[in-house]
Design an enzyme around this catalytic site. Structure first.
Site, mmCIF file in Angstrom:
data_model
loop_
_atom_site.group_PDB
_atom_site.id
_atom_site.type_symbol
_atom_site.label_atom_id
_atom_site.label_comp_id
_atom_site.label_asym_id
_atom_site.label_seq_id
_atom_site.Cartn_x
_atom_site.Cartn_y
_atom_site.Cartn_z
ATOM 1 N N TYR A 1 22.218 -16.545 49.562
ATOM 2 C CA TYR A 1 21.500 -17.838 49.512
ATOM 3 C C TYR A 1 22.092 -18.792 48.469
ATOM 4 O O TYR A 1 21.499 -19.841 48.208
ATOM 5 C CB TYR A 1 20.023 -17.620 49.134
ATOM 6 C CG TYR A 1 19.319 -16.520 49.884
ATOM 7 C CD1 TYR A 1 19.059 -16.632 51.246
ATOM 8 C CD2 TYR A 1 18.892 -15.368 49.222
ATOM 9 C CE1 TYR A 1 18.397 -15.621 51.930
ATOM 10 C CE2 TYR A 1 18.223 -14.355 49.901
ATOM 11 C CZ TYR A 1 17.990 -14.489 51.252
ATOM 12 O OH TYR A 1 17.335 -13.494 51.925
ATOM 13 N N CYS B 1 35.154 -5.675 47.530
ATOM 14 C CA CYS B 1 36.364 -6.340 47.985
ATOM 15 C C CYS B 1 36.032 -7.497 48.912
ATOM 16 O O CYS B 1 36.307 -7.449 50.117
ATOM 17 C CB CYS B 1 37.294 -5.319 48.637
ATOM 18 S SG CYS B 1 37.918 -4.219 47.372
HETATM 19 N N1 LLP Z 1 4.334 -12.703 54.132
HETATM 20 C C1 LLP Z 1 5.240 -12.762 55.118
HETATM 21 C C2 LLP Z 1 4.793 -12.715 56.505
HETATM 22 C C3 LLP Z 1 6.607 -12.865 54.815
HETATM 23 O O1 LLP Z 1 7.496 -12.930 55.794
HETATM 24 C C4 LLP Z 1 7.027 -12.905 53.458
HETATM 25 C C5 LLP Z 1 8.429 -13.007 53.111
HETATM 26 C C6 LLP Z 1 6.030 -12.825 52.458
HETATM 27 C C7 LLP Z 1 4.708 -12.732 52.829
HETATM 28 C C8 LLP Z 1 6.367 -12.819 50.981
HETATM 29 O O2 LLP Z 1 7.063 -13.915 50.570
HETATM 30 P P1 LLP Z 1 7.271 -14.176 49.006
HETATM 31 O O3 LLP Z 1 5.914 -14.319 48.384
HETATM 32 O O4 LLP Z 1 7.982 -13.007 48.444
HETATM 33 O O5 LLP Z 1 8.080 -15.421 48.937
HETATM 34 N N2 LLP Z 1 15.037 -12.354 50.889
HETATM 35 C C9 LLP Z 1 14.577 -13.695 50.558
HETATM 36 C C10 LLP Z 1 13.116 -13.875 50.789
HETATM 37 C C11 LLP Z 1 12.688 -13.531 52.184
HETATM 38 C C12 LLP Z 1 11.196 -13.597 52.386
HETATM 39 C C13 LLP Z 1 10.792 -13.100 53.726
HETATM 40 N N3 LLP Z 1 9.385 -13.108 53.958
HETATM 41 C C14 LLP Z 1 14.994 -14.011 49.122
HETATM 42 O O6 LLP Z 1 15.585 -13.155 48.465
HETATM 43 O O7 LLP Z 1 14.764 -15.117 48.632
#
Ligand code: LLP
Length: 429
Positions: free
Chosen positions: A325, A352
């Protein structure tokens, strides 16, 4: 050098994590290593829960397990009385192992298989459906007592295009035009209790998108109430609450969030006569992000005519967010906190690929081989998105609390790279 919260301390130039020296942890358990701070997880959870509870007494905070599924993290949140948001049978399995009762688990999947639906039904968790197809397949297997529908409120937000989960381009949720149909089908099949849900994206630092989307969701809930007579057991506004990653960046004002969301909620619940629903949120990042750091050792310092690179022993195999990201993670030199920051470096991992850069153009103290870097805010989507790419075994995780510590995940070894691999007869000599 200012540190982001009280569980990260500068003692004589050395980083201490809730009373434990980062150098001691690195020497004892080797690097790279994720260090998790139990007290900070509890503090983050309580801050949010209490801000909401002070304004409304029917509140549920679902921890979004995808951010960090370490069993110890799940146990900590279970012991706090949290609920849990799961997105896969694997997360349901881990949550049950950690002691969450199925009634406290809400499953929100997308593109769900029939055998997965059966697994969820057998587990007894509440299912939040994401499509009419999933609903019909669920009902042909089992008619649950309670069911929720994920709505696309047409307002999305997030720190990167990949993490916006509502609006026109999103694969998630059911559009307004089909929502009524979803509840009608469920009601006719015999479902008796209902929830409604949205999740608009991740890493959101302002309140406006939440409010806009919440208003839309509550309006839709009002239509369902008036057309089908349904009242709601719970209304879930999803996760997405952001945290600051850069020094000086302003945190989300959680009191203001609770204030504006709950006043909107209370007035619209009353206006549309929606019953006495639980007000739910499902944060992942907010709870675990700043409760973990990744410690990584400096292998090489390389100076080219254009750049100075610090080569460390963790790469995007262990923290993919910068590569995936362009995310910023603050980095400090854990054994040189008092040194003057006077050199500009790129911090590079051992993989790598040219994209294996954890930080670009960072002002740091002069760094040498053997120094220890701490990558901050690594608790959410850090280990959870790790891999064995380049055949590097995954690292260990250690939990600290009040000066004590324990390994909560062993470092993988070379044998783990072979796990599950089978050579066919014709390749065995
Ligand atoms: N609820 C649902 C249905 C979700 O899909 C997600 C995250 C959350 C809650 C929690 O979201 P949060 O509060 O953590 O923002 N890998 C990405 C973030 C992907 C989030 C996917 N869904 C990153 O590292 O920024």
């Amino acid at each position: 050098m200012s540190l982001p919260h009280k569980f990260l301390e500068n003692r004589g130039g050395i980083l201490y994590v809730d009373g434990v020296s980062a150098i001691e942890l690195a020497d004892k358990f080797d690097t790279p290593i994720y260090v998790l701070i139990e007290n900070r997880i509890r503090e983050n959870y309580r801050r949010l829960r209490d801000a909401l509870l002070r304004r409304y007494d029917r509140v549920r905070v679902y921890y979004s397990a995808k951010a960090n599924t370490n069993l110890a993290v799940l146990r900590i949140l279970e012991s706090e009385g949290a609920y849990l948001d799961a997105v896969s049978p694997g997360e349901v399995f881990l949550a049950l192992k950690a002691g969450f009762k199925p009634e406290r688990i809400l499953f929100t999947g997308t593109s769900v298989r029939n055998d997965e639906i059966r697994f969820l039904v057998d587990s007894g968790v509440t299912i939040n459906i994401d499509s009419l197809s999933q609903l019909r397949r669920l009902l042909s297997i089992h008619v649950p007592e309670i069911l929720s529908v994920r709505v696309n409120p047409e307002v999305g937000a997030g720190h990167h295009e990949h993490v916006i989960t509502a609006g026109r381009n999103s694969k998630f949720g059911i559009w307004e035009a089909d929502v009524l149909e979803a509840y009608r089908i469920a009601l006719e099949a015999g479902v008796r209790r209902f929830g409604i849900h949205m999740h608009i994206g991740s890493g959101i630092l302002s309140i406006e998108p939440f409010l806009l989307a919440a208003e839309k969701l509550l309006k839709i809930a009002g239509q369902i109430r008036s057309r089908l007579g349904i009242k709601f057991d719970f209304i879930d506004f999803g996760g997405g609450l952001g945290v600051p990653y850069r020094p000086g960046e302003k945190p989300l004002d959680v009191e203001a969030f609770a204030d504006s969301m709950l006043s909107l909620f209370k007035s619209m619940v009353k206006e549309y006569d929606l019953g006495e629903p639980f007000f739910c949120v499902e944060p992942g990042r907010y709870i675990v992000c700043d409760a973990s750091i990744l410690l990584t050792r400096v292998n090489t310092v390389k100076v080219t005519p254009f750049k100075k690179f610090i080569g460390v022993d963790a790469g995007f195999n262990l923290l993919i967010r910068p590569a995936m990201y362009g995310a910023y993670h603050h980095i400090i030199v854990a054994n040189k906190l008092d040194d003057v920051e006077k050199e500009v470096y790129d911090v590079a991992g051992p993989l790598c690929e040219s994209g294996d850069i954890l930080a670009k153009d960072r002002l740091l103290p002069e760094v040498h081989e053997g120094d220890l870097l701490a990558i901050l805010n690594a608790g959410a989507y850090g280990f959870a998105m790790s891999s064995q790419y380049n055949s590097r075994p995954r690292c260990a995780e250690v939990l600290v609390k009040d000066g004590r510590y324990a390994v909560v995940r062993e470092r993988e070894n070379l044998e783990d790279l072979l796990r599950g691999q089978i050579l066919p007869d014709w390749l065995k000599s």
